[in-house]
Scaffold this motif. Structure first.
Motif, PDB file in Angstrom:
ATOM      1  N   ALA A   1       0.831  -1.206   0.000  1.00 30.31           N
ATOM      2  CA  ALA A   1       0.000   0.000   0.000  1.00 30.31           C
ATOM      3  C   ALA A   1       0.863   1.253   0.000  1.00 30.31           C
ATOM      4  O   ALA A   1       0.531   2.256  -0.646  1.00 30.31           O
ATOM      5  CB  ALA A   1      -0.926  -0.002   1.211  1.00 30.31           C
ATOM      6  N   ARG A   2       1.981   1.209   0.707  1.00 27.56           N
ATOM      7  CA  ARG A   2       2.894   2.356   0.684  1.00 27.56           C
ATOM      8  C   ARG A   2       3.458   2.546  -0.725  1.00 27.56           C
ATOM      9  O   ARG A   2       3.527   3.673  -1.232  1.00 27.56           O
ATOM     10  CB  ARG A   2       4.023   2.143   1.697  1.00 27.56           C
ATOM     11  CG  ARG A   2       5.104   3.213   1.674  1.00 27.56           C
ATOM     12  CD  ARG A   2       4.545   4.592   1.959  1.00 27.56           C
ATOM     13  NE  ARG A   2       5.600   5.613   1.867  1.00 27.56           N
ATOM     14  CZ  ARG A   2       5.362   6.919   1.807  1.00 27.56           C
ATOM     15  NH1 ARG A   2       4.119   7.381   1.841  1.00 27.56           N
ATOM     16  NH2 ARG A   2       6.362   7.771   1.730  1.00 27.56           N
ATOM     17  N   GLY A   3       3.825   1.456  -1.379  1.00 24.00           N
ATOM     18  CA  GLY A   3       4.292   1.556  -2.751  1.00 24.00           C
ATOM     19  C   GLY A   3       3.229   2.107  -3.684  1.00 24.00           C
ATOM     20  O   GLY A   3       3.510   2.886  -4.601  1.00 24.00           O
ATOM     21  N   TYR A   4       1.974   1.707  -3.435  1.00 27.65           N
ATOM     22  CA  TYR A   4       0.863   2.215  -4.242  1.00 27.65           C
ATOM     23  C   TYR A   4       0.709   3.726  -4.074  1.00 27.65           C
ATOM     24  O   TYR A   4       0.502   4.453  -5.055  1.00 27.65           O
ATOM     25  CB  TYR A   4      -0.414   1.487  -3.830  1.00 27.65           C
ATOM     26  CG  TYR A   4      -1.681   2.095  -4.360  1.00 27.65           C
ATOM     27  CD1 TYR A   4      -1.980   2.049  -5.720  1.00 27.65           C
ATOM     28  CD2 TYR A   4      -2.593   2.718  -3.500  1.00 27.65           C
ATOM     29  CE1 TYR A   4      -3.154   2.614  -6.209  1.00 27.65           C
ATOM     30  CE2 TYR A   4      -3.759   3.279  -3.978  1.00 27.65           C
ATOM     31  CZ  TYR A   4      -4.036   3.225  -5.330  1.00 27.65           C
ATOM     32  OH  TYR A   4      -5.191   3.778  -5.809  1.00 27.65           O
ATOM     33  N   HIS A   5       0.829   4.210  -2.856  1.00 30.67           N
ATOM     34  CA  HIS A   5       0.740   5.653  -2.616  1.00 30.67           C
ATOM     35  C   HIS A   5       1.823   6.396  -3.396  1.00 30.67           C
ATOM     36  O   HIS A   5       1.560   7.444  -4.012  1.00 30.67           O
ATOM     37  CB  HIS A   5       0.879   5.940  -1.119  1.00 30.67           C
ATOM     38  CG  HIS A   5      -0.366   5.677  -0.341  1.00 30.67           C
ATOM     39  ND1 HIS A   5      -0.797   6.490   0.689  1.00 30.67           N
ATOM     40  CD2 HIS A   5      -1.287   4.680  -0.425  1.00 30.67           C
ATOM     41  CE1 HIS A   5      -1.920   6.020   1.190  1.00 30.67           C
ATOM     42  NE2 HIS A   5      -2.229   4.906   0.537  1.00 30.67           N
ATOM     43  N   LEU A   6       3.037   5.865  -3.374  1.00 32.53           N
ATOM     44  CA  LEU A   6       4.128   6.519  -4.094  1.00 32.53           C
ATOM     45  C   LEU A   6       3.928   6.449  -5.606  1.00 32.53           C
ATOM     46  O   LEU A   6       4.247   7.390  -6.331  1.00 32.53           O
ATOM     47  CB  LEU A   6       5.457   5.869  -3.705  1.00 32.53           C
ATOM     48  CG  LEU A   6       5.895   6.050  -2.252  1.00 32.53           C
ATOM     49  CD1 LEU A   6       7.210   5.320  -1.997  1.00 32.53           C
ATOM     50  CD2 LEU A   6       6.022   7.528  -1.896  1.00 32.53           C
ATOM     51  N   ALA A   7       3.394   5.321  -6.099  1.00 32.85           N
ATOM     52  CA  ALA A   7       3.154   5.184  -7.538  1.00 32.85           C
ATOM     53  C   ALA A   7       2.120   6.193  -8.012  1.00 32.85           C
ATOM     54  O   ALA A   7       2.267   6.801  -9.081  1.00 32.85           O
ATOM     55  CB  ALA A   7       2.700   3.757  -7.858  1.00 32.85           C
ATOM     56  N   CYS A   8       1.054   6.387  -7.230  1.00 33.49           N
ATOM     57  CA  CYS A   8       0.033   7.376  -7.596  1.00 33.49           C
ATOM     58  C   CYS A   8       0.627   8.777  -7.635  1.00 33.49           C
ATOM     59  O   CYS A   8       0.339   9.565  -8.547  1.00 33.49           O
ATOM     60  CB  CYS A   8      -1.131   7.305  -6.618  1.00 33.49           C
ATOM     61  SG  CYS A   8      -2.162   5.823  -6.765  1.00 33.49           S
TER      62      CYS A   8
END
Length: 304
Positions: free
Chosen positions: A225-232
């Protein structure tokens, strides 16, 4: 060729054989779909699992271990079907699965279709709780129904091959099965495409979980989820906001709303998923602050 069914696998030949047996029972015309199995750097022999089933076309590809997202991309690059259908080696697609997906894909080449996933291990409370979490997320994020969906898991997902390649497929920095499907759906919607939920496209998920594997699964989801936040943020979407407290209260009481047997145990396990998720998220955040320098999810050994 209508469909290419893509199955990433890692050292689970018995589960893969069961998945292929389910696909071999498909009511879809045998000559209209192919199967591509991608061995993600496993060490176990898969020949018997592959050879025990007959398809018009079945291929086994191998790659160095890079995670399920990269394995799906490898399968997609080798595909000849106009549609790509993704499932996992521990899933059992029902006979009408491809028919149900095709009925929606034929209408719109910019539509991704997600189906219904059912828990195949009802006697395992950890597997039941993990699937109940997915059921809740589908009810929450796909409440609009039909073409208003916002999130699908990658074990029951189909897209047009051309549109999949146009957005670059799955993000390969997620080396665990953790949020790469969430990131894919977000990227798909950002491109102006649509997600359509089709509950008639059913697969049964036989994911056996122990207490330790249950914790690790949801801890990894938190890191992802942290990676998803950064990707967005990197795509200019801004970092997603966290859900309100009512989301979490409704999640914990979801087994009562569904009138599930063992609802108290399931509620406690759903609460534990969020504790593990939060721990994983902040573990990834801490890793960044001490100079890990990699996207959360990257550099982690994928689970067996």
């Amino acid at each position: 060729m209508d469909f290419t069914v893509i199955i990433p696998t890692y050292d689970r030949p018995a589960k893969l054989a069961a998945c292929l047996a389910a696909l071999a029972s498909s009511s879809y015309p045998r000559e209209s779909f192919e199967v591509v199995v991608v061995d993600d750097g496993g060490s176990m022999e898969l020949g018997k699992a592959i050879a025990s089933h007959e398809f018009s076309r079945l291929r086994l590809l191998r790659q160095q271990r890079r995670g399920p997202g990269a394995a799906r991309n490898t399968g997609a690059h080798a595909a000849t079907g106009r549609w790509l259908a993704f499932t996992d080696d521990d899933c059992l697609p029902e006979p009408g699965w491809l028919h149900a997906l095709a009925a929606q894909l034929v209408h719109d080449h910019l539509r991704a279709v997600g189906g219904q996933t059912l828990n195949h291990l009802a006697d395992n409370p950890f597997s039941s709780a993990s699937q109940l979490l997915i059921d809740y997320l589908y009810a929450y994020y796909n409440a609009g129904g039909g073409g208003e969906a916002r999130f699908f898991t990658s074990n029951n997902l189909a897209v047009t091959a051309a549109a999949f390649h146009a957005i670059g497929g799955f993000d390969e920095t997620y080396t665990r099965a953790a949020s790469e499907d969430r990131e894919f759906c977000s990227h798909w919607l950002q491109r102006g495409h649509r997600l359509h939920y089709e509950p008639a496209a059913r697969v049964r998920h036989a994911h056996l979980l122990s207490p330790a594997r249950f914790w690790r699964q949801h801890f990894d989801y938190g890191r992802g989820a942290r990676g998803y936040h950064l990707a967005c943020a990197a795509r200019g979407q801004g970092r997603p906001s966290f859900e309100p407290l009512t989301f979490y209260f409704a999640l914990i009481f979801y087994p009562w709303r569904c009138r599930r047997q063992g609802r108290l145990k399931l509620s406690l396990l759903l609460a534990l998923t969020q504790i593990a998720h939060t721990a994983g998220f902040f573990n990834a955040l801490l890793s960044e602050r001490v100079g890990a320098g990699a996207r959360p999810g990257a550099g982690l050994t994928p689970p067996a």
